[in-house]
Design a protein around this motif. Structure first.
Motif, PDB file in Angstrom:
ATOM      1  N   ALA A  19       0.807  -1.211   0.000  1.00 28.04           N
ATOM      2  CA  ALA A  19       0.000   0.000   0.000  1.00 28.04           C
ATOM      3  C   ALA A  19       0.837   1.256   0.000  1.00 28.04           C
ATOM      4  O   ALA A  19       2.030   1.246   0.201  1.00 28.04           O
ATOM      5  N   LEU A  20       0.126   2.366  -0.196  1.00 24.05           N
ATOM      6  CA  LEU A  20       0.731   3.685  -0.116  1.00 24.05           C
ATOM      7  C   LEU A  20       1.485   3.869   1.177  1.00 24.05           C
ATOM      8  O   LEU A  20       2.564   4.443   1.214  1.00 24.05           O
ATOM      9  N   THR A  21       0.955   3.377   2.273  1.00 30.13           N
ATOM     10  CA  THR A  21       1.570   3.606   3.573  1.00 30.13           C
ATOM     11  C   THR A  21       2.339   2.415   4.091  1.00 30.13           C
ATOM     12  O   THR A  21       2.736   2.400   5.239  1.00 30.13           O
ATOM     13  N   HIS A  44       7.140   6.140   5.263  1.00 30.01           N
ATOM     14  CA  HIS A  44       6.752   6.293   6.673  1.00 30.01           C
ATOM     15  C   HIS A  44       6.787   7.767   7.089  1.00 30.01           C
ATOM     16  O   HIS A  44       7.367   8.126   8.108  1.00 30.01           O
ATOM     17  N   ASN A  45       6.129   8.597   6.285  1.00 30.72           N
ATOM     18  CA  ASN A  45       6.087  10.030   6.570  1.00 30.72           C
ATOM     19  C   ASN A  45       4.907  10.436   7.436  1.00 30.72           C
ATOM     20  O   ASN A  45       4.746  11.618   7.736  1.00 30.72           O
ATOM     21  N   GLY A  46       4.067   9.479   7.843  1.00 26.05           N
ATOM     22  CA  GLY A  46       2.849   9.869   8.543  1.00 26.05           C
ATOM     23  C   GLY A  46       1.990  10.702   7.609  1.00 26.05           C
ATOM     24  O   GLY A  46       1.750  10.328   6.469  1.00 26.05           O
ATOM     25  N   GLY A  47       1.533  11.858   8.087  1.00 24.38           N
ATOM     26  CA  GLY A  47       0.775  12.751   7.207  1.00 24.38           C
ATOM     27  C   GLY A  47      -0.447  13.352   7.840  1.00 24.38           C
ATOM     28  O   GLY A  47      -0.936  14.388   7.407  1.00 24.38           O
ATOM     29  N   GLY A  59      11.137   5.638   7.997  1.00 24.93           N
ATOM     30  CA  GLY A  59      11.239   4.762   6.850  1.00 24.93           C
ATOM     31  C   GLY A  59      12.274   3.668   6.975  1.00 24.93           C
ATOM     32  O   GLY A  59      12.865   3.444   8.036  1.00 24.93           O
ATOM     33  N   ALA A  60      12.461   3.011   5.848  1.00 26.51           N
ATOM     34  CA  ALA A  60      13.212   1.760   5.739  1.00 26.51           C
ATOM     35  C   ALA A  60      12.473   0.682   6.521  1.00 26.51           C
ATOM     36  O   ALA A  60      11.424   0.927   7.117  1.00 26.51           O
ATOM     37  N   ALA A  61      12.978  -0.515   6.507  1.00 25.11           N
ATOM     38  CA  ALA A  61      12.286  -1.634   7.149  1.00 25.11           C
ATOM     39  C   ALA A  61      12.770  -1.822   8.574  1.00 25.11           C
ATOM     40  O   ALA A  61      13.971  -1.798   8.843  1.00 25.11           O
ATOM     41  N   GLY A  62      11.843  -1.968   9.492  1.00 22.72           N
ATOM     42  CA  GLY A  62      12.179  -2.343  10.856  1.00 22.72           C
ATOM     43  C   GLY A  62      12.697  -1.230  11.735  1.00 22.72           C
ATOM     44  O   GLY A  62      13.186  -1.494  12.826  1.00 22.72           O
ATOM     45  N   ASP A  63      12.626   0.030  11.251  1.00 27.10           N
ATOM     46  CA  ASP A  63      13.149   1.163  12.023  1.00 27.10           C
ATOM     47  C   ASP A  63      14.605   0.897  12.406  1.00 27.10           C
ATOM     48  O   ASP A  63      14.948   0.747  13.588  1.00 27.10           O
ATOM     49  N   GLY A  87       6.809   5.217  19.976  1.00 23.73           N
ATOM     50  CA  GLY A  87       6.603   3.819  19.607  1.00 23.73           C
ATOM     51  C   GLY A  87       5.587   3.620  18.509  1.00 23.73           C
ATOM     52  O   GLY A  87       4.934   2.587  18.457  1.00 23.73           O
ATOM     53  N   LEU A  88       5.486   4.595  17.578  1.00 29.43           N
ATOM     54  CA  LEU A  88       4.597   4.445  16.427  1.00 29.43           C
ATOM     55  C   LEU A  88       5.422   4.158  15.184  1.00 29.43           C
ATOM     56  O   LEU A  88       6.536   4.677  15.019  1.00 29.43           O
ATOM     57  N   ARG A  89       4.861   3.357  14.303  1.00 26.13           N
ATOM     58  CA  ARG A  89       5.570   3.025  13.072  1.00 26.13           C
ATOM     59  C   ARG A  89       5.166   3.956  11.939  1.00 26.13           C
ATOM     60  O   ARG A  89       5.995   4.557  11.287  1.00 26.13           O
ATOM     61  N   ASN A  90       3.879   4.051  11.678  1.00 23.18           N
ATOM     62  CA  ASN A  90       3.385   4.974  10.643  1.00 23.18           C
ATOM     63  C   ASN A  90       1.907   5.246  10.888  1.00 23.18           C
ATOM     64  O   ASN A  90       1.039   4.582  10.315  1.00 23.18           O
ATOM     65  N   PRO A  91       1.597   6.213  11.760  1.00 23.26           N
ATOM     66  CA  PRO A  91       0.191   6.492  12.101  1.00 23.26           C
ATOM     67  C   PRO A  91      -0.500   7.275  10.989  1.00 23.26           C
ATOM     68  O   PRO A  91      -0.758   8.482  11.117  1.00 23.26           O
ATOM     69  N   TRP A  92      -0.848   6.570   9.941  1.00 23.54           N
ATOM     70  CA  TRP A  92      -1.349   7.205   8.715  1.00 23.54           C
ATOM     71  C   TRP A  92      -2.605   8.033   8.967  1.00 23.54           C
ATOM     72  O   TRP A  92      -2.710   9.170   8.522  1.00 23.54           O
TER      73      TRP A  92
END
Length: 410
Positions: free
Chosen positions: A21-23, A192-195, A213-217, A253-258
């Protein structure tokens, strides 16, 4: 508040056909076919007259189980260019403001799309993949102040929160002053820019930041209190100061809170946090409990140690109230709790979706604190990039393929 975890079970998904997906982690694009009942991007934005519909329930009627709800999506407007957010100005106009990833904000007024863009920042941004014009929030006093805020990635790919001021807030095409940059964050990677940006109950602007971004922080930014990445931030943008507000870390502790939202009835915040490669999650916290909360990434993915098999203590972490596995969906789209008046049977129902699989699900608290859940629209034929609400609390869905639709209870 209960912290009960419930796994979502989705039947009959063809996982081999799913795209990232986009996110999600990859820059792969979602499916682009145009299903029946929705429209793909067109050269001109057009409107679709909604069919008349009315709720058959009345206030005080018996609570309907989520599995028994009869929901559908009613077309409202189409022809948008990668729509990924929708909101209202809270100014009594009942206008819908639709954010296009490519840099424009379009207005739907009285069922019609206005011909001129409300805002166009396409020359200022980088776009594609997970970059672009990503968020919009109107100041609580927009009707008098004309102030609104946007979240975009600039030409260098970094996050920018900027203020604009409309000279005539009631106009669909006002003269705008801005952008006045109020906040920036360097982005080390293009994903992983959020938004999402939302005014919180205390009047501050919340900014959801992905882990960079990238995998696994790989640099463990989400757990690093010295980094603004992987955090929920608070900005006092309306405090009257002339300089840039100092960001405060609300949660880590958030990864990508879209996408996330507040329940207007009790101020609970619901967060859809996109997972790494195994689990998608929805987090729910009372506003009073949010400050200092640690949602776990990258020590936990959902309710599971990360990486898989690691030995982790659960102490000090807040765990999701909903999670589902990657076999069921690949990129969660957080939504809203319904508090409108048109469909009393939906009161208290939280809507969320999966961007890749396309289903739309619902959750609602039961007596005792557990969550009742249902995949209420298993195959609605959309790519749900975001939800949105109008001034009456009615819920809409942005179809990334180019349409806006309203949630209707039959």
């Amino acid at each position: 508040m209960p912290r009960h975890r419930t796994s979502l079970v989705v039947m009959s998904l063809t996982s081999a056909a799913l795209l990232l997906a986009l996110t999600a982690c990859s820059g792969s694009q979602p499916r682009t076919s145009t299903p029946s009942g929705s429209a793909g991007p067109a050269d001109e934005t057009s409107s679709v007259e909604p069919s008349s519909s009315a709720s058959t329930s009345t206030p005080g009627s018996e609570r309907v189980a989520l599995r028994d709800l009869e929901l559908r999506l009613e077309p409202v407007a189409r022809g948008f260019d990668q729509p990924l957010f929708l909101t209202n100005a809270g100014d009594g106009s009942n206008r819908l403001f639709v954010v296009e990833q490519t840099g424009r904000i379009r207005i739907v007024r009285n069922g019609r799309v206005t011909p001129r863009a409300f805002l166009d920042v396409s020359e200022r941004i980088s776009t594609g993949g997970e970059r672009g014009l990503l968020g919009l929030a109107f100041a609580p006093d927009y009707a008098s102040s004309g102030r609104f805020y946007v979240n975009y990635t600039d030409r260098a790919g970094d996050t920018v929160i900027a203020r604009f001021i409309a000279d005539d807030p009631s106009s669909d095409a006002p003269e705008l002053r801005g952008p006045q940059v109020v906040f920036t964050v360097d982005q080390p990677y293009p994903n992983h820019n959020g938004g999402c940006i939302v005014f919180a109950p205390d009047g501050t602007l919340w900014v959801g930041m992905g882990d960079g971004g990238a995998a696994g922080d790989p640099q463990a930014r989400a757990q690093n209190s010295q980094s603004l990445l992987g955090k929920m931030l608070s900005l006092d943008v309306e405090g009257g100061g002339s300089g840039r507000p100092r960001p405060k870390i609300v949660m880590r502790g958030l990864r990508n809170p879209w996408r996330y939202s507040f329940d207007p009835d009790n101020d609970d915040v619901w967060i859809g946090d996109v997972g790494q490669n195994a689990w998608e999650e929805i987090d729910r916290l009372a506003f009073s409990e949010a400050q200092g909360a640690n949602l776990g990434w990258n020590r936990w993915e959902g309710d599971h140690p990360y990486p898989a098999g690691a030995s982790r203590s659960r102490d000090g972490f807040v765990f999701p109230v909903v999670e589902y596995a990657r076999e069921e969906g690949q990129s969660v789209t957080g939504g809203y709790v319904y508090r409108g008046a048109r469909y009393p049977e939906l009161d208290g129902v939280y809507f969320y979706a999966d961007f890749v699989s396309g289903w739309i699900a619902t959750a609602r608290e039961k007596e005792g604190g557990d969550l009742e859940q249902s995949v209420s629209l298993p195959n609605p034929g959309v790519v749900p990039s975001s939800f949105g609400i109008d001034e009456d609390g009615e819920i809409y869905v942005c179809d990334y393929q180019g349409a806006v639709l309203r949630v209707v209870s039959r």
